[in-house]
Design an enzyme around this catalytic site. Structure first.
Site, PDB file in Angstrom:
ATOM      1  N   GLU A   1       0.895  -1.163   0.000  1.00  0.00           N
ATOM      2  CA  GLU A   1       0.000   0.000   0.000  1.00  0.00           C
ATOM      3  C   GLU A   1       0.924   1.200   0.000  1.00  0.00           C
ATOM      4  O   GLU A   1       1.552   1.516   1.011  1.00  0.00           O
ATOM      5  CB  GLU A   1      -0.914  -0.038   1.224  1.00  0.00           C
ATOM      6  CG  GLU A   1      -1.985   1.034   1.233  1.00  0.00           C
ATOM      7  CD  GLU A   1      -1.563   2.246   2.026  1.00  0.00           C
ATOM      8  OE1 GLU A   1      -1.117   3.220   1.383  1.00  0.00           O
ATOM      9  OE2 GLU A   1      -1.655   2.227   3.252  1.00  0.00           O
TER      10      GLU A   1
ATOM     11  N   CYS B   1      -1.223   8.757   3.415  1.00  0.00           N
ATOM     12  CA  CYS B   1      -1.121   8.158   2.085  1.00  0.00           C
ATOM     13  C   CYS B   1      -2.376   8.410   1.270  1.00  0.00           C
ATOM     14  O   CYS B   1      -2.366   8.269   0.045  1.00  0.00           O
ATOM     15  CB  CYS B   1      -0.836   6.666   2.197  1.00  0.00           C
ATOM     16  SG  CYS B   1      -2.036   5.769   3.199  1.00  0.00           S
TER      17      CYS B   1
END
Length: 683
Positions: free
Chosen positions: A258, A297
């Site tokens: 990720e 993120c």
């Protein structure tokens, strides 16, 4: 220096490391607060301990019991959350920032405990059915099962969420009976260290279930095998390097990444500055720029707006950013804290300089940036920075360079299709937000955006009342994205648990498949006894216990009476002439009458262990039942799940799923479904 604590690794059940090594500094004032340890880690010992001790200890529990442990662990951590908030402050996080990390992480444990108790069996075999007949005579069938892999999981996490990042990976792998070796980013590893200490002090984790690496992973990845797994959160560059590890490639070790991505928010062309959605858009962008000081993120890096509204969006964003007070989060009124470290500050500064070339700077440190609080002049504080790019189709930098801080670039488009082209220029992102009032625009844009984004968040006045926002991954939904975003998946409910399990196809007779899966499989052997299955306590009931009922002939009076009670006078049940023109050629009984009549055939009416019926699954009306047809039902115990809980009177209970097959006088199946009941334990 002598008073500065040295963080320790937890390896093979022992806290390891005494000698100070790398200094770690407070993000608020750059003061030295911790050291990592100098002593090397024996990763062979760590891996062996996980396999030889952790796996058997976890396998001694079933899915339900591990879910129960997760819930108890979440309760334990929640009672001690203020200790974690106090340490989180040193990372530069405000209280709301820390809430996402601390209580968001603990909430993820609660969520997986709840999903596990609802959806997983009280065994270590998860049946992914239904079984499929593979032969003409019904003696050969196939299905899929998911079982623990027997290996370990290495979780490598980023610096921005030291608690949530660990727990959102730990929860599903723990449910899947995979011991974890956790490697937090060094800069904020002291917060992960405090959390792991707390988890170990709880006494709730089986031996070997969790190990902690402070510092480098050394040769850890070189020691993994094909039954292990690696998950990573961090930069796309680091993900690519780790994924290229020759041992991981050679051993086919599953690797889930990720990675940071240039997520975007799109203001659709139907929204004007006078609409509430316009302000919702501006508020969402500002929140994602300043929350966690932009170190997420999922943060919005690219703000894609119609060219005619660029100045209005820029103006309102400047107004909102100017109201954000930056500084020590303990000072009243502060709404944005610091970056995690001075190294991070230097990295963001360099990238902003690259992004500013050829673009306009709409808001930055020059607009009165002055962090408040003692010592903040030495801290890693960075001003919210908004840039404007008017030629985004011809500017690669704004789609390639990410400043991992409170930085976003406004860019313009001419029509919605151009906006979607700009969104896809991020080469794969975790999330995009589309702000629109028009369902037709959403229907057009979302499938296109979904091809390059892991999650699409549609925001307008109706959803805004409950929306958790652009940047909030939820345990129930997938987190991850294609391309630059890593190509992996995390969270997503029980999907995440399945990532850590091994799926296998199983073939055999229905009876054998039932024995393997722990569920009755249609066509398999049943156990008919004189005792009605509804009269058996949970402990005494066995999968396969079955009852074949007496028969009932359906009359016209049944149909008329059911129509009167239900109010369902559909022509197929009451109009003889109209019914003759249908595929059935005659009047038929209500499907729900067949369901009710079947219940009347198999229910044992006296008080007993069956406490409540709380639902039906997989209901199908397979064939019509006409006036004069005779039906009967077979009730079979399909699945038992011991949730290890009691009712308000302190009585133990479990969940039982019953397979119901309703047939007619020709032994043809007319209705099929599962009934879910709570069944009391004898004790």
């Amino acid at each position: 220096m002598g008073n500065i604590a040295t963080l320790q690794s937890l390896i093979a059940g022992r806290w390891h490391g005494l000698e100070a090594h790398m200094p770690l500094h407070s993000a608020l004032n750059n003061e030295l607060i911790f050291h990592t340890h100098l002593e090397p880690i024996d990763f062979d010992e760590a891996v062996t301990y996980a396999r030889k001790t952790g796996v058997p200890q976890l396998m001694a529990l079933d899915f339900q019991k591990r879910a129960q442990r997760l819930k108890a662990l979440a309760l334990y951590l929640m009672e001690r959350k203020e200790e974690l908030y106090e340490i989180s402050h040193l990372t530069g996080a405000t209280r709301p920032d820390s809430w996402v990390d601390v209580e968001g992480g603990i909430g993820t444990l609660f969520a997986y405990a709840s999903m596990g108790s609802r959806e997983l069996p009280s065994s270590n075999v998860l049946h992914e059915g239904p079984a499929i007949s593979l032969g003409k005579r019904g003696g050969f069938a196939g299905t899929h099962i998911l079982v623990p892999r027997g290996g370990l999981a290495v979780h490598i996490n980023a610096f921005n969420f030291p608690i949530w990042g660990m727990l959102e990976k730990f929860a599903p792998s723990f449910l899947a009976a995979m011991p974890c070796i956790v490697k937090p980013a060094t800069a904020t590893s002291y917060l992960t260290h405090a959390t792991v200490k707390m988890m170990m002090e709880s006494g709730l984790l089986p031996e070997g279930a969790l190990q902690l690496v402070i510092g480098s992973t050394g040769d850890l990845l070189d020691r993994l095998g094909g039954f292990d797994a690696v998950t990573f959160t961090g930069s796309a560059d680091t993900a690519a390097k780790l994924k290229a590890n020759q041992n991981l490639i050679r051993q086919s070790v599953p690797f889930t990444a990720e990675a940071d991505s240039l997520n975007c928010a799109i203001l659709a062309p139907d929204v004007t500055p006078d609409d509430p959605e316009f302000d919702l858009f501006v508020k969402e962008v500002a929140r994602e720029m300043t929350g966690k000081a932009g170190q997420k993120c999922t943060a919005i890096r690219r703000v894609i707006v119609p060219e005619q509204h660029a100045d209005a969006v820029g103006s309102r964003l400047r107004e909102r950013l100017a109201k954000i007070t930056v500084g020590n989060p303990k000072v009243e009124g502060v709404r944005m804290g610091a970056l995690a470290s001075m190294d991070q500050h230097r990295d963001v500064s360099e990238r902003v300089e690259m992004l500013a070339r050829g673009n306009e700077v709409l808001y930055s440190a020059r607009d009165g940036f002055n962090p408040v609080g003692d010592g903040c002049a030495n801290g890693a504080f960075f001003a919210p920075t908004l840039l404007l790019c008017r030629n985004a189709l011809n500017n690669d930098a704004v789609h390639d360079i990410e400043a991992f801080g409170p930085v976003s670039t406004l860019m313009t488009y001419r029509d919605i299709d151009e906006a979607l082209i700009l969104a896809a220029r991020g080469k794969g992102s975790l999330v995009t937000t589309l702000v629109t009032r028009d369902p037709a625009i959403a229907a057009h844009a979302v499938p296109i955006a979904a091809a390059s984004h892991g999650r699409v968040h549609i925001l307008e006045r109706e959803s805004a009342v409950d929306s958790t926002g652009h940047g909030s991954p939820l345990p129930q939904l997938k987190h991850g994205g294609p391309g630059r975003a890593g190509g992996g998946e995390e969270l997503g409910g029980i999907r995440a648990v399945k990532h850590f399990l091994q799926r296998a196809a199983v073939q055999g007779s229905p009876t054998m498949l039932g024995a393997v899966t722990g569920e009755y499989v249609r066509g398999g052997a049943v156990k008919e006894t004189e005792v009605h299955p509804f009269r058996r306590w949970f402990e005494d009931l066995e999968v396969g216990h079955s009852l074949l009922t007496h028969r009932r002939t359906v009359s016209e009076a049944d149909i008329v009476n059911f129509g009167g009670v239900s109010g369902d006078y559909f022509y197929m049940h009451f109009d003889e002439i109209a019914a003759k023109d249908t595929q059935f050629g005659k009047r038929i009984a209500h499907g729900y009458f067949v369901l009710s009549a079947a219940a009347g055939l198999f229910v044992s009416p006296a008080p007993g262990p069956v406490l409540a019926n709380y639902g039906l699954d997989n209901l199908r009306f397979v064939a019509p039942v006409a006036i004069g047809d005779t039906i009967r039902a077979r009730l079979t115990c399909k699945r038992k799940v011991d949730r290890n809980r009691t009712d308000e009177q302190g009585r133990g209970q479990g969940v039982v799923a019953w397979d119901v097959q309703v047939t007619n006088q020709h032994d043809e199946l007319v209705a099929s479904y599962d009934i879910l009941t709570l069944v009391q334990k004898r004790g």
